[in-house]
Design a protein around this motif. Sequence first.
Motif, mmCIF file in Angstrom:
data_model
loop_
_atom_site.group_PDB
_atom_site.id
_atom_site.type_symbol
_atom_site.label_atom_id
_atom_site.label_comp_id
_atom_site.label_asym_id
_atom_site.label_seq_id
_atom_site.Cartn_x
_atom_site.Cartn_y
_atom_site.Cartn_z
ATOM 1 N N HIS A 35 0.817 -1.215 0.000
ATOM 2 C CA HIS A 35 0.000 0.000 0.000
ATOM 3 C C HIS A 35 0.853 1.268 0.000
ATOM 4 N N SER A 39 -1.531 5.137 4.962
ATOM 5 C CA SER A 39 -2.552 4.120 4.724
ATOM 6 C C SER A 39 -2.138 2.820 5.392
ATOM 7 N N THR A 43 -6.076 -0.705 2.217
ATOM 8 C CA THR A 43 -6.141 -0.147 0.857
ATOM 9 C C THR A 43 -6.729 -1.149 -0.134
ATOM 10 N N SER A 186 -10.506 11.222 6.054
ATOM 11 C CA SER A 186 -10.546 9.837 6.540
ATOM 12 C C SER A 186 -11.928 9.435 7.028
ATOM 13 N N PHE A 194 -6.978 5.961 4.621
ATOM 14 C CA PHE A 194 -6.208 7.209 4.568
ATOM 15 C C PHE A 194 -6.289 7.856 5.945
#
Length: 279
Positions: A35, A39, A43, A186, A194
């Motif tokens: 990823h 993160s 992901t 987020s 994120f």
Amino acid sequence: MTWWAKRMRRMRRPRPPLLHVATDAGTGPVVILVHGIASSSVTFYEVIPLLTPNHRVIAVDILGFGQSPAPDGCEYRLEDHVGALATTIRSLKLREPFVLVGHSLGSLISTRYATMERHGPVATFWRRLSGRGTVSRMVLVGPPVYVSPSDIGDPRVKARVSAYLRAYDFLRANKEFTMANVAFLSRLLPKGIFELTEKTWTPFIKSMEHCIESQTVVSDIASLTVPVDVIYGALDAFIAQGSLTIIERMRHVTMHRVEANDHIIRRRLARVLVKVIDS
């Protein structure tokens, strides 16, 4: 410096840590998922269920993020990330070639890993000779390709890339602003996709500075002999328009544009990614 002094210096370097393997599921040809920045392996939450029926899927958390270690004093240079990934892949004792998939920063890490695997020390040759797994194919998703503005001829692309680099510099220098904006974004995404916390702030800013802003991904891709597929969303805000032109002209690179998709691996892009891997 003598060869012995160099050897002793290498031996005194700390061994790269093992990354957290968040997923190791399914059977069949191996696919390793890496990823990006701010993160975690989450992901690939849309991708993993589509791959596991026909593949052994291994997803890791990169250095400093997710449940992977964040070593004290780490500068989060590309070689730090690659060292930890290499140590982790070696620990898996793979015997067959595998597909290596990187998203965002993970694409830069994965590409350098593949480059070092094929052009690294003599030990790599013996590892290959012994039948252990090596990269058979690269799949890069949303790679943030930023060539130095001084090397860009097109004034429009040069201006766009310069603007991105200035924005990253601003984000690193303004912690409160960056944390607040990431926190807002987020909340709109699945947990772990994120996120930025006090714990991950240092890995975030150092990885941005040392890997994304100062990168070698174009020359790394150019040096590879394995097929490289690049998948990107038409709405990806992290890709400067025109910045991918230099790699899409390479013979071993195949580009896949996904309409109505941004930087996140959503369902539409996930299906394209799985189709590319299966092809």
